[in-house]
Design a protein around this motif. Structure first.
Motif, PDB file in Angstrom:
ATOM      1  N   ASP A   1       3.399  -9.745   7.037  1.00  0.00           N
ATOM      2  CA  ASP A   1       4.682 -10.401   7.257  1.00  0.00           C
ATOM      3  C   ASP A   1       5.123 -11.198   6.046  1.00  0.00           C
ATOM      4  O   ASP A   1       6.281 -11.557   5.927  1.00  0.00           O
ATOM      5  N   ASN A   2       4.222 -11.430   5.104  1.00  0.00           N
ATOM      6  CA  ASN A   2       4.583 -12.316   3.997  1.00  0.00           C
ATOM      7  C   ASN A   2       4.739 -11.630   2.646  1.00  0.00           C
ATOM      8  O   ASN A   2       5.336 -12.183   1.746  1.00  0.00           O
ATOM      9  N   GLU A   3       4.218 -10.420   2.507  1.00  0.00           N
ATOM     10  CA  GLU A   3       4.349  -9.751   1.216  1.00  0.00           C
ATOM     11  C   GLU A   3       4.406  -8.240   1.392  1.00  0.00           C
ATOM     12  O   GLU A   3       3.885  -7.689   2.348  1.00  0.00           O
ATOM     13  N   VAL A   4       5.071  -7.596   0.433  1.00  0.00           N
ATOM     14  CA  VAL A   4       5.239  -6.147   0.493  1.00  0.00           C
ATOM     15  C   VAL A   4       4.105  -5.469  -0.268  1.00  0.00           C
ATOM     16  O   VAL A   4       3.698  -5.932  -1.326  1.00  0.00           O
ATOM     17  N   ARG A   5       3.616  -4.391   0.292  1.00  0.00           N
ATOM     18  CA  ARG A   5       2.640  -3.566  -0.400  1.00  0.00           C
ATOM     19  C   ARG A   5       3.295  -2.239  -0.763  1.00  0.00           C
ATOM     20  O   ARG A   5       4.353  -1.910  -0.242  1.00  0.00           O
ATOM     21  N   TYR A   6       2.664  -1.490  -1.659  1.00  0.00           N
ATOM     22  CA  TYR A   6       3.253  -0.236  -2.111  1.00  0.00           C
ATOM     23  C   TYR A   6       2.236   0.882  -2.018  1.00  0.00           C
ATOM     24  O   TYR A   6       1.055   0.703  -2.266  1.00  0.00           O
ATOM     25  N   ASP A   7       2.753   2.063  -1.682  1.00  0.00           N
ATOM     26  CA  ASP A   7       1.906   3.213  -1.420  1.00  0.00           C
ATOM     27  C   ASP A   7       2.481   4.420  -2.150  1.00  0.00           C
ATOM     28  O   ASP A   7       3.680   4.666  -2.093  1.00  0.00           O
TER      29      ASP A   7
END
Lengths: 140, 140
Positions: free
Chosen positions: A78-84
């Motif tokens: 909920d606090n940071e975006v991850r990338y895939d």
DNA sequence: TACAAAATTGAATTCATTACAATTAATAAT
DNA sequence: ATTATTAATTGTAATGAATTCAATTTTGTA
């Protein structure tokens, strides 16, 4: 500038993304680390080899890659975006005990509801949370 | 303190949540507004009738309700959390044109992969994005 | 009614992300 | 090759959701 691997450069050119040292390094990092990194993790992983690197560049780069469809955002936190790096349709499981994120296969066709028949669907994300096998084992 | 509706108060007592004017008002707001509000929207919707209300109280209240399972977080936005009164299993569709969030029915049993058989799954979230029926209509 | 425990409040803080303007680098044209 | 044009990089400052914390108020109970 590693001439050995042209595939990454070709990939960027195909998507009309101008080449830059930073972009190549970020893509190389993403290819080597399939652990859904945050912008901060990418930054910290690269600043040793790219001393001039700026956090803003990471965000700019991710935006460019996102728009080109090279990567996909993972909003399981909920606090940071991850990338895939997208390798195909899959869901994400986050272990609340160890924090690790697991990929798992999906059958989205059997999920889609008729209610959205007239909707244009651009992205589908499936996020599960709980406790992973390893953490369940160590707890017992 | 509206004595007319004891069901909300009973619901809180069942979950071992102490009664307070603020909590009752928040639950009343959630019951009346099923549009997945943010903490800010709840705050702005209630500060007229509860002048002393603090934003921190909203966050504290949401945390208490989340732990009790009365509400569910909706992380379909990357920058802010929305909240949903749980009424059963359903997915969320966010229209990137009008911003509206739609509920849709799910069949999660046919989605779950055997890869997670040994995992303890606590929550399942399905988020779709795209353009909704209404926005597609007005564009043509 | 009075006491103890918990909730509310607001100010200050944290932290991911964005905005912006100056500098630097990459592609195109000569 | 050299220059011109265009876009990317960088660092600082700003934004904004969410959290921390200590003082105050309220709630449930003896």
């Amino acid at each position: 500038m590693l001439a050995e691997d042209n595939s990454i450069q070709d990939m960027l050119r195909e998507k009309n993304i101008r080449l830059s040292h930073q972009r190549l390094m970020v893509l190389e990092y993403m290819s080597a680390n399939h652990n859904h990194p945050t912008a901060d993790q990418i930054f910290n992983g690269l600043k040793g080899t790219v001393p001039s690197l700026s956090k803003t560049t990471i965000y700019n780069t991710m935006d460019a890659f996102l728009e080109a469809g090279i990567i996909r955002p993972v909003n399981i936190e909920d606090n940071e975006v991850r990338y895939d790096i997208v390798t195909g349709e899959h869901g994400h499981f986050k272990c609340d005990s160890c924090g690790r994120i697991y990929d798992f296969d999906l059958d989205l066709d059997h999920l889609t509801s008729g209610q959205l028949a007239a909707f244009k669907i651009d992205s589908r994300d499936v996020y599960f949370r709980g406790t992973c096998k390893e953490c369940l084992k160590s707890k017992s």
